[in-house]
Design a protein around this motif. Structure first.
Motif: not given
Length: 223
Positions: A29-36, A38-43, A162-171, A176-181
């Motif tokens: 069993t290992r981490a599913n990075n893609t799903a993780r 996506a969920l973090i971005g939604a969070g 472009n403003q919204a896209l830049s925000e989403r990418r930063a998020q 993801y970094l937050i998900s890695q503790r």
């Protein structure tokens, strides 16, 4: 104007931690990075600005680090601390496509959009998770730093898009970094859209350079 909020969805973070997959060959069993990711971005949702629980300022972020038991750096120790972190970042990110710049006692990681994301998307490219894992490992080794994650775009298309896209990418990157503790209280997250180019938008090469996420790593110093 960049919206600032003071919380990230705890439920999404917990769900991301639970995202796993089973290797059909080994049974491991290992981490599913893609799903993780996506969920973090939604969070994070529309979460921009300082991500501490109770503060919405640079001072609040400093107090949060002190409250977490992370001591401030002082004197010659500041440069030494950042020297060691810079060396590890350069070694880990060699040949990754990520630029590492030293600016005084700050580090700046420049992540080109064509390496990090698909076109017009804020979904992190699966191959880039390994790079972000390396970044998070080093950030966790050196907790006495602030982490500013800033998204940028080129000038193609509407400015508000472009403003919204830049925000989403930063998020996405911050999430993801937050998900890695990596401690969430260390973060400031923003998007600057097309307002801060580093090259001319008149050429394809310049526009490619302008599509990027930058991570600025600054030492937590004694006041």
């Amino acid at each position: 104007m960049i919206t600032r909020v003071v919380s990230v969805s705890a439920a999404a973070l917990l769900l991301a931690t639970a995202c796993t997959t089973t290797d059909p060959y080994t049974g491991e069993t290992r981490a599913n990075n893609t799903a993780r990711g996506a969920l973090i971005g939604a969070g994070l949702g529309a979460a921009l600005g300082y991500l501490t629980n109770t503060n919405d300022s640079e001072e609040g972020r400093t107090n949060a680090l002190i409250g977490a038991g992370i001591g401030a750096l002082a004197g010659a120790g500041i440069g030494n601390y950042m020297d060691r972190q810079e060396q590890q970042m350069r070694e880990a990110l060699r040949d990754s496509g990520v630029g590492v710049r030293r600016e005084g006692n700050d580090l700046r990681l420049i992540m080109p959009g064509d390496v990090t994301f698909a076109t017009n998307s804020s979904d992190i490219e699966p191959r880039f998770y390994t790079v972000l894992n390396d970044v998070s490992d080093i950030l966790n080794q050196y907790p006495a730093t602030y982490v500013d994650v800033i998204g940028h775009a080129d000038s193609t298309g509407a400015a508000d898009y472009n403003q919204a896209l830049s925000e989403r990418r930063a998020q996405s990157v911050a999430g993801y970094l937050i998900s890695q503790r990596v401690l969430r209280d260390r973060f400031y997250v923003a998007g600057l859209g097309e307002s801060s180019p580093i090259a001319s938008n008149d050429t394809p090469q310049g526009r490619a350079a302008n599509r990027r996420v930058e991570i600025r790593i600054r030492p937590h110093v004694a006041s």
